[in-house]
Design a protein around this motif. Structure first.
Motif, PDB file in Angstrom:
ATOM      1  N   PHE A   1       0.845  -1.207   0.000  1.00 33.29           N
ATOM      2  CA  PHE A   1       0.000   0.000   0.000  1.00 33.29           C
ATOM      3  C   PHE A   1       0.872   1.245   0.000  1.00 33.29           C
ATOM      4  CE2 PHE A   1      -2.079   3.273   2.739  1.00 33.29           C
ATOM      5  CZ  PHE A   1      -3.128   3.608   1.879  1.00 33.29           C
ATOM      6  N   ASN A   2       0.488   2.205  -0.843  1.00 36.51           N
ATOM      7  CA  ASN A   2       1.130   3.521  -0.843  1.00 36.51           C
ATOM      8  C   ASN A   2       0.048   4.545  -1.180  1.00 36.51           C
ATOM      9  OD1 ASN A   2       2.474   5.930  -1.367  1.00 36.51           O
ATOM     10  ND2 ASN A   2       4.252   4.928  -2.293  1.00 36.51           N
ATOM     11  N   PRO A   3      -0.367   5.373  -0.208  1.00 39.00           N
ATOM     12  CA  PRO A   3      -1.472   6.304  -0.449  1.00 39.00           C
ATOM     13  C   PRO A   3      -1.172   7.335  -1.536  1.00 39.00           C
ATOM     14  CG  PRO A   3      -0.361   6.815   1.622  1.00 39.00           C
ATOM     15  CD  PRO A   3       0.189   5.507   1.151  1.00 39.00           C
ATOM     16  N   ASN A   4       0.109   7.532  -1.863  1.00 40.78           N
ATOM     17  CA  ASN A   4       0.492   8.490  -2.898  1.00 40.78           C
ATOM     18  C   ASN A   4       0.639   7.850  -4.277  1.00 40.78           C
ATOM     19  OD1 ASN A   4       0.714  10.684  -1.016  1.00 40.78           O
ATOM     20  ND2 ASN A   4       2.648   9.777  -0.318  1.00 40.78           N
ATOM     21  N   GLY A   5       0.383   6.553  -4.348  1.00 40.79           N
ATOM     22  CA  GLY A   5       0.470   5.854  -5.629  1.00 40.79           C
ATOM     23  C   GLY A   5       1.745   5.040  -5.758  1.00 40.79           C
TER      24      GLY A   5
END
Length: 423
Positions: A254-258
């Motif tokens: 997971f990476n909230p910034n893409g």
């Protein structure tokens, strides 16, 4: 009604398909008279595949080829090598191929095959021997005008090359059209490997327009990072969407910034899984279903979206890259929550569409450029989702039910017009 004495009521895929078919019956009018023809496969072959292992021992593997319906043309469907392969799964997958080819209006029926085996535990030579023996066992019912296999989970272009060579040897001449998904230099088509993922992306763009969802900066989550999931993720990334979470058999990141999908593709190619990728944080597998997202692409195995997960999913749009990823009860929950689902029978049909192109090219011995193939693919996929959306509006039903109505009408009209022999 009792359906096929060998159906195990505890298995889900075939029961899911039957539930989907039953939902269509009220919309078919007089064609419902023929609906039972879709509730049982036309032909089922179970074979023993003995294999001499590299150490000299002999092991036996069970193989299957199911031809569900051939009313509109020869069978079409993949070959799966996986430890969970069983008859009920292959029956369901063959039935979904019947629906899929009809929705796309391709001149095929539905078929599927598989061997219950873990291909990762076989050497290359063992895998080749297994493939050649399996091909020999099913060769009486396959052929370019009978039934045309293709790659699926656990198989690849090299395996299709071995299948083509084995079948050709039994015929005494090269028969390139017996399988699709072959290496390009053996009669394969350009664009085939990426076609299914491209189809997911193209249908996703069309669906997003319909529901006024902007792709740019939308949050995308992808489950499964094989040919389908990785290509879909890459294309969404190229369209400036943010792929914020990806899951495969080794874990979830997971990476909230893409996530940089091109970098992830390279990493997975080298490490055979996404575990340990430095461009995102690992999270618990079950936490995937709580990630904030706009678009969810299930591109792994069937039966992933359960009732409980459907209640948690935050997506506005679900693009079914896998076959049968959503249980019927979960389907109902998502629809009640206002989630738009582009069903597998349209969404992941890019692969079978380019397989059709490959078959046509093999028959003519004339090959197209990749640009030509992509243009033809996009045109067919856009037309298919437009037809299904129009049917959904006309019948005030879900896209899945609309797809099944459209497909069943085409199949059952063919059944009616061909008649039943002997009369």
């Amino acid at each position: 009604m009792t359906h096929l004495s060998y159906v195990n009521e505890n298995t889900d895929a075939w029961q899911t398909y039957l539930a989907q078919i039953d939902r269509v019956a009220p919309h078919l009018g007089e064609l419902a008279y023929y609906l039972d023809t879709l509730k049982r496969p036309k032909r089922t072959l179970i074979v023993d595949v003995p294999l001499v292992m590299d150490d000299g021992s002999i092991q036996h593997f069970e193989g299957y080829r199911v031809q569900h319906n051939l009313s509109r043309g020869p069978g079409k469907g993949g070959i799966r090598y996986h430890p969970s392969v069983d008859l009920n799964e292959v029956m369901a997958l063959s039935a979904w191929m019947t629906i899929k080819t009809a929705v796309l209006n391709l001149p095929f029926g539905g078929a599927k095959g598989g061997v219950r085996v873990d291909p990762s535990k076989l050497s290359t030579r063992e895998l080749e021997r297994l493939t050649r023996r399996f091909t020999t066992e099913i060769s009486p019912i396959i052929g370019p005008q009978k039934d045309i296999p293709a790659p699926d989970v656990g198989t690849n272009p090299n395996i299709m090359g071995w299948m083509m060579d084995t079948y050709s040897t039994t015929q005494g001449h090269t028969v390139t059209g017996v399988v699709t998904g072959k290496p390009v230099h053996l009669g394969g088509s350009l664009g085939r490997v990426r076609a299914t993922g491209r189809g997911v992306f193209v249908t996703g763009l069309e669906a997003a327009k319909k529901i006024n969802l902007t792709i740019e900066n939308s949050k995308v989550v992808v489950q499964g990072f094989g040919n389908v999931g990785s290509e879909a993720a890459y294309l969404f990334n190229q369209a400036n969407a943010q792929v914020v979470a990806v899951q495969d058999h080794t874990g979830t990141i997971f990476n909230p910034n893409g996530i940089d999908i091109k970098a992830l593709q390279k990493y997975v190619e080298e490490h055979r899984g996404l575990a340990g990728f430095s461009g995102a944080e690992p999270i618990d597998n079950e936490a995937l279903w709580d990630v904030e997202m706009d678009i969810f692409v299930p591109a792994a195995l069937e039966g992933q979206i359960t009732v409980e997960r459907a209640k948690r999913l935050t997506a506005k749009l679900v693009l079914e890259g896998a076959n049968g990823p959503t249980y019927p009860a979960a389907d109902d929950i998502l629809i009640e929550r206002g989630v738009t689902i582009v069903p597998d029978v349209i969404c992941n049909a890019g692969g079978v569409t380019v397989s059709y192109f490959e078959w046509v090219q093999d028959m003519a011995s004339y090959f197209w450029t990749e640009d030509e193939i992509n243009q033809r693919l996009d045109k067919l996929m856009i037309q298919a989702i437009a037809d299904v959306w129009a049917m959904a509006d006309q019948k005030s039903c879900s896209l899945r039910t609309a797809a099944y109505i459209l497909a069943c009408e085409r199949i059952l009209i063919a059944r009616k017009e061909r008649g039943i022999f002997p009369g």
